[in-house]
Write an enzyme that holds these catalytic residues in place. Structure first.
Site, PDB file in Angstrom:
ATOM      1  N   PHE A   1       0.883  -1.194   0.070  1.00 41.54           N
ATOM      2  CA  PHE A   1      -0.083   0.071   0.061  1.00 41.54           C
ATOM      3  C   PHE A   1       0.961   1.291   0.012  1.00 41.54           C
ATOM      4  O   PHE A   1       1.685   1.329   0.790  1.00 41.54           O
ATOM      5  CB  PHE A   1      -0.926  -0.042   1.212  1.00 41.54           C
ATOM      6  CG  PHE A   1      -1.639   1.203   1.394  1.00 41.54           C
ATOM      7  CD1 PHE A   1      -3.142   1.430   1.218  1.00 41.54           C
ATOM      8  CD2 PHE A   1      -1.216   2.455   1.729  1.00 41.54           C
ATOM      9  CE1 PHE A   1      -3.991   2.283   1.288  1.00 41.54           C
ATOM     10  CE2 PHE A   1      -1.630   3.549   2.059  1.00 41.54           C
ATOM     11  CZ  PHE A   1      -3.241   3.520   1.479  1.00 41.54           C
ATOM     12  N   GLU A   2       0.906   1.923  -0.954  1.00 45.22           N
ATOM     13  CA  GLU A   2       1.338   3.369  -1.048  1.00 45.22           C
ATOM     14  C   GLU A   2       0.605   4.287  -2.104  1.00 45.22           C
ATOM     15  O   GLU A   2       0.340   4.010  -3.055  1.00 45.22           O
ATOM     16  CB  GLU A   2       3.077   3.308  -1.158  1.00 45.22           C
ATOM     17  CG  GLU A   2       3.260   2.517  -2.572  1.00 45.22           C
ATOM     18  CD  GLU A   2       4.796   2.514  -2.856  1.00 45.22           C
ATOM     19  OE1 GLU A   2       5.637   2.753  -1.813  1.00 45.22           O
ATOM     20  OE2 GLU A   2       5.114   2.309  -3.992  1.00 45.22           O
ATOM     21  N   ILE A   3       0.516   5.596  -1.491  1.00 45.51           N
ATOM     22  CA  ILE A   3       0.058   6.649  -2.103  1.00 45.51           C
ATOM     23  C   ILE A   3       1.090   7.567  -2.200  1.00 45.51           C
ATOM     24  O   ILE A   3       1.574   8.295  -1.386  1.00 45.51           O
ATOM     25  CB  ILE A   3      -1.363   7.204  -1.601  1.00 45.51           C
ATOM     26  CG1 ILE A   3      -2.489   6.136  -1.497  1.00 45.51           C
ATOM     27  CG2 ILE A   3      -1.888   8.385  -2.279  1.00 45.51           C
ATOM     28  CD1 ILE A   3      -3.639   6.446  -0.646  1.00 45.51           C
TER      29      ILE A   3
END
Length: 395
Positions: A292-294
């Site tokens: 998960f990375e934004i």
């Protein structure tokens, strides 16, 4: 008067039994596998147990301007991004359903799928059926995926054997090494992302639990954020023994790249897991779990990060060891970016087996508030959030 010998013996036995009873009551409890403590200490509390709302700052909510297609003029240059194989279709559909239900059906950001081979018609048909947003299907250029010419095949085979003996997961899978390298320093160079600034990485089989009503990409842009995470872990030090020494060489040669408001203390803390610090030669092994990375790709495209990645790439550790994109991204962010531009998305409920981010919010369902893992109890010691909160905060 002298006490008879049998009475003295009985008295001594009673004293011994009483001492044994007291010891049993107050003896320290052993932890499994000689483990480090498995929960937050008594002076630490898990903030996910506290009521969680939307983040502070400028928030943009859904409107008709987020309609699918050309009518969606409120969307900025951003995409949902997945590196996925055709055979992972079912897991990808499940992840898409979760994220569409909790967020993207309101904003209709495009999905961009990457594969090292062409996607099947079945993959395209079924993924497009899960969303009203545009889906794009891209093949990774060979020069971005293949093992670099400077990697010695014999040394690679010898190195993977050593890693296997140390129980390093996926050590002998060439494709895993290629994936880590691509996610570290190649994906943002793909022509399909040339006009994109932000991305949200999504992997097959992950779960999303909470309704998110604001545009997360606009949140990043409007609040000057570079990177967003949910889970913060310790890495396997056996997989990255020379990553920090190579990093130290790089910043010695380029001190100008180190940000004055960096997260060096988080990267080099040795109090919580001293064994990891020693085996990783000065690195705590704390990292943002990058499934998960934004993030803002401007950071990866910067000269500081490009020079750093090229230094690491030439050192060979993506293949001779098992350097992952998670520690590489995390070290770079911790050194070259203002730590206040890194955001914990505490309000986004998320699971990638076996770890969770599950906030205390009426917008969440399907996960247990405050649960970090549903695996074995010793997995709790892999949580590095307390160090991030200690050295950086919860912003």
């Amino acid at each position: 008067m002298a006490i008879a010998r049998p009475v003295r013996a009985l008295g001594l036995a009673a004293v011994v039994m009483w001492c044994f009873f007291i010891w049993q009551l107050f003896q320290p409890t052993a932890s499994p596998m000689g483990a480090v403590k498995t929960k937050l200490s008594s002076t630490e509390s898990d903030p996910n147990l506290d009521p969680t709302g939307e983040p502070e700052g400028i928030l943009t909510y859904a409107s008709g301007e987020y309609a699918p297609g050309p009518a969606g003029t409120a969307r900025i240059n951003a995409t949902l991004l997945a590196l996925v194989r055709n055979e992972e279709l079912d897991g990808m559909l499940q992840a898409m359903r979760d994220l569409e239900r909790t967020w993207n059906k309101k904003f209709n950001y495009p999905w961009t799928f990457f594969n090292d081979v062409p996607f099947s018609d079945e993959f395209k048909k079924k993924t497009q059926a899960e969303t009203k947003a545009e889906c794009r299907y891209e093949v990774i250029p060979k020069e971005h995926w293949e093992v670099p010419s400077w990697i010695n095949d014999d040394l690679f085979r010898e190195s993977t054997q050593i890693l296997k003996e140390k129980n390093v997961q996926y050590a002998d899978k060439v494709s895993y090494h290629q994936m880590c390298r691509w996610n570290s320093g190649m994906f943002y160079k793909h022509p399909a992302l040339a006009n994109m600034q932000y991305y949200w990485r999504v992997e097959p089989k992950v779960h999303f639990f909470c309704d998110v009503d604001y545009d997360v990409f606009r949140y990043m842009q409007d609040n000057n954020k570079t990177y967003g995470f949910t889970i913060n872990l310790y890495d396997s030090p056996e997989s990255i023994p020379t990553l920090w020494p190579e990093t130290h060489k790089f910043i010695t040669e380029h001190p100008e790249y180190v940000h004055e408001n960096n997260a060096m203390n988080w990267l080099t803390d040795k109090t919580r897991r001293p064994g990891h610090y020693e085996k990783a030669n000065g690195y705590s092994t704390c990292h943002f779990w990058s499934n998960f990375e934004i993030a803002d790709m401007s950071f990866w495209r910067s000269k500081a990060y490009e020079d750093y990645f090229n230094h690491l790439d030439r050192a060979g550790g993506f293949f001779y060891e098992r350097w992952g994109d998670a520690p590489v991204h995390s070290i770079a962010l911790g050194l070259f970016e203002d730590k206040n531009r890194i955001h914990w998305f505490r309000d986004i409920g998320y699971q990638h087996i076996p770890f969770f981010n599950c906030p205390n919010s009426p917008k969440c369902k399907g996960c247990v508030t405050g649960r970090f893992t549903d695996g074995e109890a010793w997995l709790n010691k892999e949580d590095c959030r307390p160090n991030w909160f200690k050295y950086v905060g919860m912003g």
